[in-house]
Motif scaffolding. Structure first.
Motif, PDB file in Angstrom:
ATOM      1  N   ASP A  32       0.855  -1.178   0.000  1.00 21.21           N
ATOM      2  CA  ASP A  32       0.000   0.000   0.000  1.00 21.21           C
ATOM      3  C   ASP A  32       0.897   1.235   0.000  1.00 21.21           C
ATOM      4  O   ASP A  32       1.603   1.476   0.970  1.00 21.21           O
ATOM      5  N   PRO A  33       0.901   2.049  -1.060  1.00 21.39           N
ATOM      6  CA  PRO A  33       1.808   3.189  -1.132  1.00 21.39           C
ATOM      7  C   PRO A  33       1.371   4.379  -0.277  1.00 21.39           C
ATOM      8  O   PRO A  33       2.150   5.299  -0.059  1.00 21.39           O
ATOM      9  N   ASP A  34       0.118   4.370   0.228  1.00 18.39           N
ATOM     10  CA  ASP A  34      -0.346   5.493   1.039  1.00 18.39           C
ATOM     11  C   ASP A  34       0.283   5.431   2.427  1.00 18.39           C
ATOM     12  O   ASP A  34       0.333   4.370   3.037  1.00 18.39           O
ATOM     13  N   PRO A  35       0.736   6.571   2.954  1.00 24.55           N
ATOM     14  CA  PRO A  35       1.331   6.562   4.290  1.00 24.55           C
ATOM     15  C   PRO A  35       0.270   6.292   5.354  1.00 24.55           C
ATOM     16  O   PRO A  35      -0.916   6.538   5.148  1.00 24.55           O
ATOM     17  N   GLU A  36       0.721   5.784   6.477  1.00 21.20           N
ATOM     18  CA  GLU A  36      -0.199   5.545   7.578  1.00 21.20           C
ATOM     19  C   GLU A  36      -0.683   6.883   8.107  1.00 21.20           C
ATOM     20  O   GLU A  36       0.060   7.849   8.168  1.00 21.20           O
ATOM     21  N   SER A  37      -1.947   6.907   8.482  1.00 24.98           N
ATOM     22  CA  SER A  37      -2.465   8.166   9.015  1.00 24.98           C
ATOM     23  C   SER A  37      -2.131   8.260  10.494  1.00 24.98           C
ATOM     24  O   SER A  37      -2.156   7.271  11.221  1.00 24.98           O
ATOM     25  N   GLY A  38      -1.815   9.461  10.910  1.00 23.60           N
ATOM     26  CA  GLY A  38      -1.475   9.697  12.303  1.00 23.60           C
ATOM     27  C   GLY A  38      -2.730   9.935  13.119  1.00 23.60           C
ATOM     28  O   GLY A  38      -3.851   9.759  12.632  1.00 23.60           O
ATOM     29  N   PRO A  39      -2.575  10.361  14.345  1.00 25.16           N
ATOM     30  CA  PRO A  39      -3.752  10.632  15.169  1.00 25.16           C
ATOM     31  C   PRO A  39      -4.553  11.792  14.586  1.00 25.16           C
ATOM     32  O   PRO A  39      -3.992  12.745  14.056  1.00 25.16           O
ATOM     33  N   ALA A  40      -5.871  11.695  14.676  1.00 25.61           N
ATOM     34  CA  ALA A  40      -6.741  12.721  14.099  1.00 25.61           C
ATOM     35  C   ALA A  40      -6.597  14.044  14.851  1.00 25.61           C
ATOM     36  O   ALA A  40      -6.607  15.106  14.260  1.00 25.61           O
ATOM     37  N   VAL A  41      -6.442  13.983  16.169  1.00 27.40           N
ATOM     38  CA  VAL A  41      -6.319  15.190  16.972  1.00 27.40           C
ATOM     39  C   VAL A  41      -4.938  15.176  17.620  1.00 27.40           C
ATOM     40  O   VAL A  41      -4.555  14.229  18.287  1.00 27.40           O
TER      41      VAL A  41
END
Length: 68
Positions: A32-41
């Motif tokens: 999966d080339p998309d980076p991991e998402s970090g915390p929303a807040v």
């Protein structure tokens, strides 16, 4: 002898990015080339409790080093 990789297998390629000094690689097949998402807040760190103010603390906070 060393085994030769399968020439029919998909491989990463180097892609030139216009206007950039660096090239980038295409994603590895099966990833999966998309980076991991970090915390929303993003929470601000709590201020640490310091001791009582000294007589020259206000002056030290206002002073700017000469290299600024």
């Amino acid at each position: 002898m060393a085994e030769q990789p399968d020439s029919d297998a998909p491989r990463q390629r180097v892609v030139r990015v216009p206007g950039s000094r660096r090239a980038r690689l295409t994603p590895v097949p099966g990833t999966d080339p998309d980076p991991e998402s970090g915390p929303a807040v993003v929470e601000k760190p709590a201020r640490t409790v310091r001791g009582p103010k000294g007589p020259n603390d206000d002056q030290l906070i206002q002073d700017v080093p000469p290299h600024y």
